[in-house]
Write a protein that holds these residues in place. Structure first.
Motif, PDB file in Angstrom:
ATOM      1  N   GLU A   4       0.831  -1.205   0.000  1.00 57.57           N
ATOM      2  CA  GLU A   4       0.000   0.000   0.000  1.00 57.57           C
ATOM      3  C   GLU A   4       0.865   1.255   0.000  1.00 57.57           C
ATOM      4  O   GLU A   4       0.563   2.230  -0.683  1.00 57.57           O
ATOM      5  N   PHE A   5       1.959   1.211   0.768  1.00 59.41           N
ATOM      6  CA  PHE A   5       2.871   2.345   0.815  1.00 59.41           C
ATOM      7  C   PHE A   5       3.503   2.569  -0.554  1.00 59.41           C
ATOM      8  O   PHE A   5       3.614   3.702  -1.022  1.00 59.41           O
ATOM      9  N   LYS A   6       3.912   1.484  -1.220  1.00 63.01           N
ATOM     10  CA  LYS A   6       4.493   1.603  -2.557  1.00 63.01           C
ATOM     11  C   LYS A   6       3.490   2.212  -3.535  1.00 63.01           C
ATOM     12  O   LYS A   6       3.847   3.068  -4.352  1.00 63.01           O
ATOM     13  N   GLU A   7       2.233   1.779  -3.461  1.00 63.07           N
ATOM     14  CA  GLU A   7       1.202   2.329  -4.339  1.00 63.07           C
ATOM     15  C   GLU A   7       0.994   3.814  -4.067  1.00 63.07           C
ATOM     16  O   GLU A   7       0.833   4.607  -4.988  1.00 63.07           O
ATOM     17  N   PHE A   8       1.002   4.181  -2.780  1.00 65.85           N
ATOM     18  CA  PHE A   8       0.820   5.582  -2.403  1.00 65.85           C
ATOM     19  C   PHE A   8       1.939   6.443  -2.958  1.00 65.85           C
ATOM     20  O   PHE A   8       1.714   7.502  -3.524  1.00 65.85           O
ATOM     21  N   ILE A   9       3.173   5.979  -2.807  1.00 67.53           N
ATOM     22  CA  ILE A   9       4.337   6.732  -3.282  1.00 67.53           C
ATOM     23  C   ILE A   9       4.346   6.808  -4.808  1.00 67.53           C
ATOM     24  O   ILE A   9       4.749   7.814  -5.384  1.00 67.53           O
ATOM     25  N   ALA A  10       3.892   5.749  -5.454  1.00 66.04           N
ATOM     26  CA  ALA A  10       3.938   5.692  -6.918  1.00 66.04           C
ATOM     27  C   ALA A  10       2.865   6.566  -7.567  1.00 66.04           C
ATOM     28  O   ALA A  10       2.951   6.852  -8.752  1.00 66.04           O
ATOM     29  N   LYS A  11       1.873   6.986  -6.799  1.00 64.73           N
ATOM     30  CA  LYS A  11       0.817   7.825  -7.376  1.00 64.73           C
ATOM     31  C   LYS A  11       1.422   9.139  -7.850  1.00 64.73           C
ATOM     32  O   LYS A  11       2.326   9.684  -7.253  1.00 64.73           O
ATOM     33  N   GLY A  12       0.857   9.663  -8.910  1.00 64.74           N
ATOM     34  CA  GLY A  12       1.362  10.907  -9.502  1.00 64.74           C
ATOM     35  C   GLY A  12       1.274  12.101  -8.576  1.00 64.74           C
ATOM     36  O   GLY A  12       2.135  12.961  -8.590  1.00 64.74           O
TER      37      GLY A  12
END
Length: 144
Positions: A4-12
């Motif tokens: 979830e953290f990776k997805e959050f960081i990867a968001k534009g």
């Protein structure tokens, strides 16, 4: 949780915000230099040599030669000049951001605007129209 953290960081949005913060920090140095090195001397020129950064009021009733002397002595001071400079910095940054947003909005509006379809002026009757008129005229002649 790590995913979830990776997805959050990867968001534009997060990346855009990080770039904005970095650019903002660099921009702050430029504005500080602009105010301190260019605008303050101009203000001092027009106000008869007044330097805002030296304006302060000592709250302990003592008299100090400069703001730095008062601060080194540990005296409580109202640094009025520093506040004025912060307001000037803010106004400059706000104006530049306003101009930047205005320009971006203008570019966005131009990009979203549909290209106008230009209507061509009639050039007169086309060849087909002329041929149809001739055919109709010949048909009328035969009929009469």
């Amino acid at each position: 949780m790590l995913n979830e953290f990776k997805e959050f960081i990867a968001k534009g949005n997060v990346m855009d915000m990080a770039v904005g913060i970095i650019i903002g920090a660099a921009f702050t140095a430029i504005v500080t230099s602009l105010v301190g090195d260019l605008i303050n001397p101009l203000i001092a020129l027009f106000t008869g040599g007044i330097d805002f950064s030296g304006w302060f009021y000592s709250l302990d009733g003592e008299t100090y030669a400069s703001l730095s002397t008062a601060q080194e002595a540990g005296a409580p001071v109202f640094a009025i000049g520093n506040f004025i400079m912060a307001v000037i910095n803010f106004l400059i940054v706000a104006f530049v951001v306003f101009m930047l947003v205005k320009t971006v909005n203008r570019v966005k509006a131009a990009a979203e605007k549909e290209p106008e379809v230009k209507e061509e002026a009639p050039k007169g009757p086309s060849e087909i129209d002329v041929l149809l008129e001739i055919r109709d005229a010949l048909a009328k002649q035969k009929a009469s």
